[in-house]
Design a protein around this motif. Structure first.
Motif, mmCIF file in Angstrom:
data_model
loop_
_atom_site.group_PDB
_atom_site.id
_atom_site.type_symbol
_atom_site.label_atom_id
_atom_site.label_comp_id
_atom_site.label_asym_id
_atom_site.label_seq_id
_atom_site.Cartn_x
_atom_site.Cartn_y
_atom_site.Cartn_z
ATOM 1 N N UNK A 171 0.812 -1.210 0.000
ATOM 2 C CA UNK A 171 0.000 0.000 0.000
ATOM 3 C C UNK A 171 0.844 1.258 0.000
ATOM 4 N N UNK A 172 1.876 1.274 0.807
ATOM 5 C CA UNK A 172 2.741 2.458 0.861
ATOM 6 C C UNK A 172 3.575 2.583 -0.411
ATOM 7 N N UNK A 173 4.019 1.456 -0.947
ATOM 8 C CA UNK A 173 4.771 1.504 -2.200
ATOM 9 C C UNK A 173 3.881 2.011 -3.331
ATOM 10 N N UNK A 174 2.614 1.579 -3.355
ATOM 11 C CA UNK A 174 1.694 2.041 -4.398
ATOM 12 C C UNK A 174 1.581 3.569 -4.376
ATOM 13 N N UNK A 175 1.421 4.160 -3.205
ATOM 14 C CA UNK A 175 1.309 5.615 -3.114
ATOM 15 C C UNK A 175 2.572 6.294 -3.611
ATOM 16 N N UNK A 176 3.722 5.713 -3.312
ATOM 17 C CA UNK A 176 4.983 6.291 -3.775
ATOM 18 C C UNK A 176 5.115 6.185 -5.289
ATOM 19 N N UNK A 177 4.746 5.042 -5.865
ATOM 20 C CA UNK A 177 4.890 4.841 -7.301
ATOM 21 C C UNK A 177 3.872 5.629 -8.110
ATOM 22 N N UNK A 178 2.744 5.956 -7.523
ATOM 23 C CA UNK A 178 1.744 6.725 -8.253
ATOM 24 C C UNK A 178 2.262 8.104 -8.652
ATOM 25 N N UNK A 179 3.194 8.649 -7.888
ATOM 26 C CA UNK A 179 3.726 9.987 -8.190
ATOM 27 C C UNK A 179 4.492 9.979 -9.512
ATOM 28 N N UNK A 216 6.557 29.294 -8.418
ATOM 29 C CA UNK A 216 6.318 28.424 -9.572
ATOM 30 C C UNK A 216 7.554 27.567 -9.839
ATOM 31 N N UNK A 217 8.720 28.187 -9.810
ATOM 32 C CA UNK A 217 9.965 27.454 -10.073
ATOM 33 C C UNK A 217 10.178 26.360 -9.034
ATOM 34 N N UNK A 218 9.982 26.699 -7.773
ATOM 35 C CA UNK A 218 10.209 25.734 -6.701
ATOM 36 C C UNK A 218 9.190 24.585 -6.755
ATOM 37 N N UNK A 219 7.935 24.910 -7.041
ATOM 38 C CA UNK A 219 6.894 23.879 -7.115
ATOM 39 C C UNK A 219 7.169 22.912 -8.257
ATOM 40 N N UNK A 220 7.521 23.443 -9.419
ATOM 41 C CA UNK A 220 7.800 22.561 -10.559
ATOM 42 C C UNK A 220 9.029 21.697 -10.282
ATOM 43 N N UNK A 273 11.254 16.355 -9.154
ATOM 44 C CA UNK A 273 12.076 15.536 -8.266
ATOM 45 C C UNK A 273 11.276 14.547 -7.426
ATOM 46 N N UNK A 274 9.976 14.395 -7.731
ATOM 47 C CA UNK A 274 9.092 13.432 -7.066
ATOM 48 C C UNK A 274 8.829 13.779 -5.609
ATOM 49 N N UNK A 275 9.074 15.026 -5.224
ATOM 50 C CA UNK A 275 8.773 15.465 -3.872
ATOM 51 C C UNK A 275 7.339 15.967 -3.741
ATOM 52 N N UNK A 276 6.686 16.152 -4.856
ATOM 53 C CA UNK A 276 5.297 16.598 -4.879
ATOM 54 C C UNK A 276 4.641 15.947 -6.086
ATOM 55 N N UNK A 277 3.365 15.617 -5.973
ATOM 56 C CA UNK A 277 2.696 14.922 -7.072
ATOM 57 C C UNK A 277 2.141 15.912 -8.090
ATOM 58 N N UNK A 278 1.922 15.399 -9.296
ATOM 59 C CA UNK A 278 1.303 16.211 -10.341
ATOM 60 C C UNK A 278 -0.093 16.652 -9.910
ATOM 61 N N UNK A 279 -0.800 15.788 -9.197
ATOM 62 C CA UNK A 279 -2.139 16.135 -8.721
ATOM 63 C C UNK A 279 -2.074 17.300 -7.724
ATOM 64 N N UNK A 280 -1.094 17.289 -6.839
ATOM 65 C CA UNK A 280 -0.954 18.385 -5.887
ATOM 66 C C UNK A 280 -0.647 19.694 -6.601
ATOM 67 N N UNK A 281 0.215 19.621 -7.613
ATOM 68 C CA UNK A 281 0.534 20.827 -8.364
ATOM 69 C C UNK A 281 -0.696 21.351 -9.088
ATOM 70 N N UNK A 282 -1.466 20.440 -9.699
ATOM 71 C CA UNK A 282 -2.646 20.843 -10.460
ATOM 72 C C UNK A 282 -3.690 21.502 -9.569
ATOM 73 N N UNK A 283 -3.710 21.160 -8.266
ATOM 74 C CA UNK A 283 -4.714 21.702 -7.348
ATOM 75 C C UNK A 283 -4.200 22.902 -6.548
#
Length: 503
Positions: A370-378, A428-432, A437-447
């Motif tokens: 379960x935890x690996x799935x959440x990590x790989x989804x990013x 914007x630069x820091x978020x992207x 670098x996989x420290x934040x998900x695309x979904x988090x950025x989109x929201x």
């Protein structure tokens, strides 16, 4: 059932790691804190130095170690980054040390939030091997071919190797990569195969290694260490090479890997064709840089680049005592530089779950998966975001035609808007950079409303002629070396000023 007291002690028991590349070595480093004995079985004879080996053909291409991967490996092997730099790796800031040829020309050079350590894949593995060999609990057996698994009572209990060899194990870690046969071995013992999610965007890339000229003979315009040429967005007639994603990638020992890759285009595999293709990449600076260097290898081509996720987490009864990491669980399009970092993140998760649980049982297995799935989804979401744009892509994750068209139309314009706004908006630069670098998900950025506000504000300023940092410098000329960090005087929107080019 193997049990121990949590908290990182050595309770006894044996863990076996299948494969000795980055994923396997990171797993071994974690397991050494929890098992009395850790055995790494590796088919190749491992070289003492930073050398290529048969089992890692992709080592001949550029490899990025993302920030999340650097941190993960640093937690597993304290001092790893310092050792990598001492061995020749280079700690650089891409926004200052790399020249980017984007859609409208060369991007401006300025300080950013992201740094990277540049080196070859073979050097990363050599430094990791040195660290692993320092661990008393770990034994690396070389020249050993794993041939199967033995299971009983719902769990993996042994590894078979070399025809007649058998090694009993309390935990087995599959780090055999894309070509892992673990699913087939389990099937032979009556286990159901895990569902697979796949998407192959027909990425092919080709590389050649070069020695840089001595420092005193390098052109004055070589302020950069890394060149990146992104694919054209021109819809008109142009050479196929304008569609390439091209890198002049620096590595240790005053060397560089020159790499060209594409989605769905036949790539050169012979030296003559490779050299001809250099001349047709959309900026002449790329070929000029390569020809200023001395080639030291032939041409290396790779086609095995599809995204593939084996979903053990979806099995009703996953095999207990088995963990998969790296490409054996989830392999990505290598363009996105996610493989090593994702593997290291999985190893960290394994260590955390080992520290929390007092038995390798079904609860342990489900928590890890379960935890690996959440990590790989990013990283998976990032790979899908681009690769689903291609009509020729195949696999279970092929998008509907309307969605492919929308992705193809929007992905590059959105990327251009983000990189443009990043020049003048630190958030914007820091978020992207965090997403990359996989420290934040695309979904988090989109929201994130602040992120999109920064892009909208930059676009408004651009239309009003109120942008600050010049951009779009003539790609036919050398990239400008001026440092625009702290550039605060509004200069209008006129790019490619002649007095800045090459300075």
């Amino acid at each position: 059932m193997y049990e121990w007291m949590g908290g990182g002690g050595m309770p006894g028991g044996t863990a076996v790691v299948l494969g000795g590349s980055v994923a396997g070595l990171c797993a071994a480093g974690v397991l050494a804190r929890h098992f009395e004995r850790v055995v790494v079985l590796e088919r190749d004879r491992l070289p003492p130095g930073a050398e290529h080996r048969r089992g890692v053909p992709q080592s001949k291409h550029p490899h990025f170690l993302l920030n999340s991967g650097r941190r993960a490996i640093g937690e597993i092997f304290p001092g790893f980054e310092e050792a990598l730099i001492a061995a020749g790796g280079m700690h650089l800031m891409p926004s200052m040390d790399a020249a980017y040829c984007e859609n409208d020309g060369w991007a401006p050079r300025k300080s950013g939030s992201m740094t990277m350590v540049y080196s070859s894949r073979v050097l990363i593995e050599r430094v990791l091997r040195d660290r692993v060999r320092e661990l008393p609990a770990v034994e690396i057996r070389e020249g050993v071919t794993v041939t199967g698994l033995r299971t009983a009572s719902g769990r993996v209990e042994a590894v078979e190797y070399g025809g007649e060899g058998r090694l009993d194990a309390d935990l087995v870690v599959d780090a055999l990569g894309r070509g892992s046969s673990v699913v087939e071995w389990l099937g032979a013992d009556g286990w159901a195969a895990p569902p697979e999610r796949t998407l192959d965007a027909k990425v092919t890339y080709t590389s050649r290694w070069y020695d840089l000229p001595p420092a005193e003979r390098r052109p004055e315009t070589w302020w950069w260490k890394h060149l990146v040429i992104t694919p054209t967005q021109d819809g008109g007639d142009h050479p196929a090479e304008h569609e390439f994603l091209s890198n002049f990638f620096p590595i240790e020992g005053d060397r560089a890997i020159v790499c060209m890759g594409s989605w769905g285009i036949e790539m050169p595999r012979r030296v003559e064709a490779f050299e001809d293709a250099l001349d047709r990449v959309r900026t002449p600076v790329f070929a000029q840089a390569a020809r200023a260097c001395t080639p030291t290898s032939g041409v290396h081509l790779t086609r095995s680049t599809g995204n593939k996720w084996r979903r053990f987490d979806l099995l009703k009864a996953p095999p207990i005592g088995l963990v998969c990491v790296g490409d054996s669980i989830c392999a990505f399009n290598p363009f996105y530089a996610q493989g090593m970092s994702s593997a290291a993140r999985s190893a960290l998760i394994l260590g955390e779950v080992l520290g929390r649980r007092d038995a390798i049982d079904l609860a342990f297995t489900r928590e890890f998966l379960g935890r690996q799935r959440k990590s790989l989804q990013v990283p998976w979401m990032l790979a899908m975001a681009r690769d689903q744009a291609y009509d020729f892509a195949t696999g279970t994750e092929v998008a509907a035609a309307w969605r492919r068209g929308l992705t193809a139309r929007l992905s590059w314009p959105v990327f251009n808007a983000i990189t443009a706004a990043s020049r003048e908006d630190a958030y914007v630069e820091r978020t992207f950079a965090q997403v990359f670098n996989l420290d934040r998900s695309l979904r988090q950025m989109a929201a994130d409303p602040r992120f999109w506000f920064g892009i909208a504000r930059y676009e408004l300023r651009r239309r009003l002629g109120r942008t600050v940092v010049p951009h779009g410098f003539d790609y036919r000329r050398d990239p400008p070396g001026i440092d625009f960090t702290g550039y605060t005087t509004a200069r209008g929107a006129s790019p490619a000023r002649d007095d800045l080019v090459g300075t």
